[in-house]
Structures are given as structure tokens and as C-alpha cells.
Write a protein that holds these residues in place. Structure first.
Motif, PDB file in Angstrom:
ATOM      1  N   LYS A 191       1.011  -1.013   0.098  1.00  0.00           N
ATOM      2  CA  LYS A 191       0.010  -0.276   0.068  1.00  0.00           C
ATOM      3  C   LYS A 191       0.816   1.317  -0.275  1.00  0.00           C
ATOM      4  CE  LYS A 191      -2.644  -1.767   3.047  1.00  0.00           C
ATOM      5  NZ  LYS A 191      -3.404  -1.604   4.301  1.00  0.00           N
ATOM      6  N   LYS A 192       2.223   1.448   0.465  1.00  0.00           N
ATOM      7  CA  LYS A 192       2.777   2.386   0.677  1.00  0.00           C
ATOM      8  C   LYS A 192       3.869   2.786  -0.243  1.00  0.00           C
ATOM      9  CE  LYS A 192       3.540   1.421   5.238  1.00  0.00           C
ATOM     10  NZ  LYS A 192       4.123   2.016   6.702  1.00  0.00           N
ATOM     11  N   LEU A 193       4.072   1.401  -1.895  1.00  0.00           N
ATOM     12  CA  LEU A 193       4.506   1.992  -3.128  1.00  0.00           C
ATOM     13  C   LEU A 193       3.411   2.688  -4.006  1.00  0.00           C
ATOM     14  CD1 LEU A 193       7.280  -0.791  -3.326  1.00  0.00           C
ATOM     15  CD2 LEU A 193       7.724   1.463  -2.652  1.00  0.00           C
ATOM     16  N   PRO A 194       3.341   3.700  -4.407  1.00  0.00           N
ATOM     17  CA  PRO A 194       2.752   4.136  -5.423  1.00  0.00           C
ATOM     18  C   PRO A 194       2.848   3.612  -6.784  1.00  0.00           C
ATOM     19  CG  PRO A 194       4.048   6.077  -5.019  1.00  0.00           C
ATOM     20  CD  PRO A 194       4.943   4.477  -4.595  1.00  0.00           C
ATOM     21  N   LEU A 195       3.261   2.314  -7.084  1.00  0.00           N
ATOM     22  CA  LEU A 195       3.427   1.766  -8.430  1.00  0.00           C
ATOM     23  C   LEU A 195       2.624   0.813  -8.910  1.00  0.00           C
ATOM     24  CD1 LEU A 195       7.150   0.696  -7.056  1.00  0.00           C
ATOM     25  CD2 LEU A 195       6.515   2.579  -9.323  1.00  0.00           C
ATOM     26  N   PRO A 196       2.040  -0.006  -9.754  1.00  0.00           N
ATOM     27  CA  PRO A 196       1.263  -0.985  -9.819  1.00  0.00           C
ATOM     28  C   PRO A 196       1.725  -2.023  -9.394  1.00  0.00           C
ATOM     29  CG  PRO A 196       2.226  -0.121 -11.882  1.00  0.00           C
ATOM     30  CD  PRO A 196       3.171   0.285 -10.874  1.00  0.00           C
ATOM     31  N   GLY A 197       0.228  -3.340  -9.704  1.00  0.00           N
ATOM     32  CA  GLY A 197       0.212  -3.662  -8.258  1.00  0.00           C
ATOM     33  C   GLY A 197       1.179  -5.200  -8.857  1.00  0.00           C
ATOM     34  N   LEU A 198       1.246  -5.426  -9.888  1.00  0.00           N
ATOM     35  CA  LEU A 198       2.157  -6.036 -11.082  1.00  0.00           C
ATOM     36  C   LEU A 198       3.426  -6.213 -10.465  1.00  0.00           C
ATOM     37  CD1 LEU A 198       1.476  -8.573 -12.842  1.00  0.00           C
ATOM     38  CD2 LEU A 198       2.800  -6.666 -14.632  1.00  0.00           C
TER      39      LEU A 198
END
Length: 164
Positions: free
Chosen positions: A97-104
Motif C-alpha cells: 500500500k505504501k508504494l505508488p506503483l502498479p500492483g504487478l
């Protein structure tokens, strides 16, 4: 007011559960990948995969290995491998949840971290297996790729479950 408070408190546990489910689900394509790619390794590197080696070592340490036939070892291996995948997925959920990246992409990165932490630190330190640095290159690449498969499936699944 009490209803809203209970809803907020339930949210984190649902996140952990979603991560655990995603990790469990991600273990299926990982396992299939390992079983399929193992046959492309050189003959001398086609020995048991790490989940089976670890399970046999744990059974030996618990003094139950001599009671287990091959089917029981494989059943215990499957249960422990999926359990470990679920546990790692549960750990992923608050971090993801803390990283602003796509889930993949988050899942792939986390899968690589799990490989490094497991094969370069946890397993060698506990005496479960040799360090990944001592494994043959092709076998290491297979296991790294397997963790990319797990991470991508887990990350995409977690992203889907957490945004429903």
C-alpha cells in the motif's frame, strides 16, 4: 458511530487476509513454473526443488522424516509451500500500500526481495539449505524467475482484492 469505528478497525485485517489469499493464489503458477522449467536444467541440477528440500529437512529435524513416504513428503511440501506463499503475501499487504506503483510491479519487486531474503539469508542462516550464491547459476535463475512469477501473480491478485 460505533459501526463506523468497527468498519475502520476491520480494514487492516482484511488487507492482511487479502494479501495472504493473493500469496496463496500466486504460489500455484509459481509451483507450475518450477516443475515445468526444472526439466530444462542440466541433468545434474534436476534434484529436488527447494520447497521439498526444506520440508524434508524440517521433517528430519522434527524426527518424523523416517515415518514419511514420498507421497507424504510431497503433500507436506505442497502445504508448506502454499503456507509460506500465503504468509509472504500477508507481509506484502501493508508494504504494498505504501508504494505508488502498479500492483504487478510491486509484486515482482516483493518477489525478488522474498527470494533474496530467503535464499541469501534466512535459509542458509537456519541451516536449511546452501546459500543461493552456492547454487548453480541456471538453477538460481530458475528460482529467481519463479519468484518473479509468484510476485507478479500475487501483486496483481492483491491489487484486485484490495480494490473491490
Amino acid at each position: 458511530m460505533r459501526y463506523a469505528s468497527n468498519t475502520v478497525k476491520a480494514q487492516p485485517s482484511l488487507s492482511w487476509l487479502s494479501g495472504a489469499i493473493a500469496g496463496f493464489i500466486g504460489t500455484a503458477p509459481m509451483t507450475i513454473f518450477m516443475l515445468l522449467t526444472q526439466r530444462f536444467l542440466p541433468k545434474g541440477q534436476r534434484y529436488a526443488l527447494p520447497p521439498e528440500i526444506i520440508t524434508e529437512e524440517l521433517a528430519h529435524r522434527a524426527h518424523v522424516r523416517h515415518h514419511m513416504n514420498k507421497q507424504l513428503v510431497l503433500a507436506a511440501t505442497t502445504v508448506s509451500h502454499f503456507g509460506y506463499g500465503a504468509a509472504m503475501g500477508a507481509l506484502y499487504s501493508p508494504l504494498g500500500k505504501k508504494l505508488p506503483l502498479p500492483g504487478l510491479l510491486k509484486g515482482v519487486l516483493f518477489g525478488l526481495v522474498v527470494w533474496a531474503a530467503s535464499y541469501l539469508a534466512l535459509l542458509p542462516m537456519s541451516g536449511m539449505s546452501e546459500s543461493g550464491q552456492r547454487e548453480p547459476v541456471r538453477r538460481n535463475l530458475m528460482m529467481i524467475a519463479a519468484h518473479v512469477v509468484w510476485g507478479s501473480a500475487m501483486g496483481a491478485t492483491a491489487d484486485t482484492l484490495m480494490h473491490q
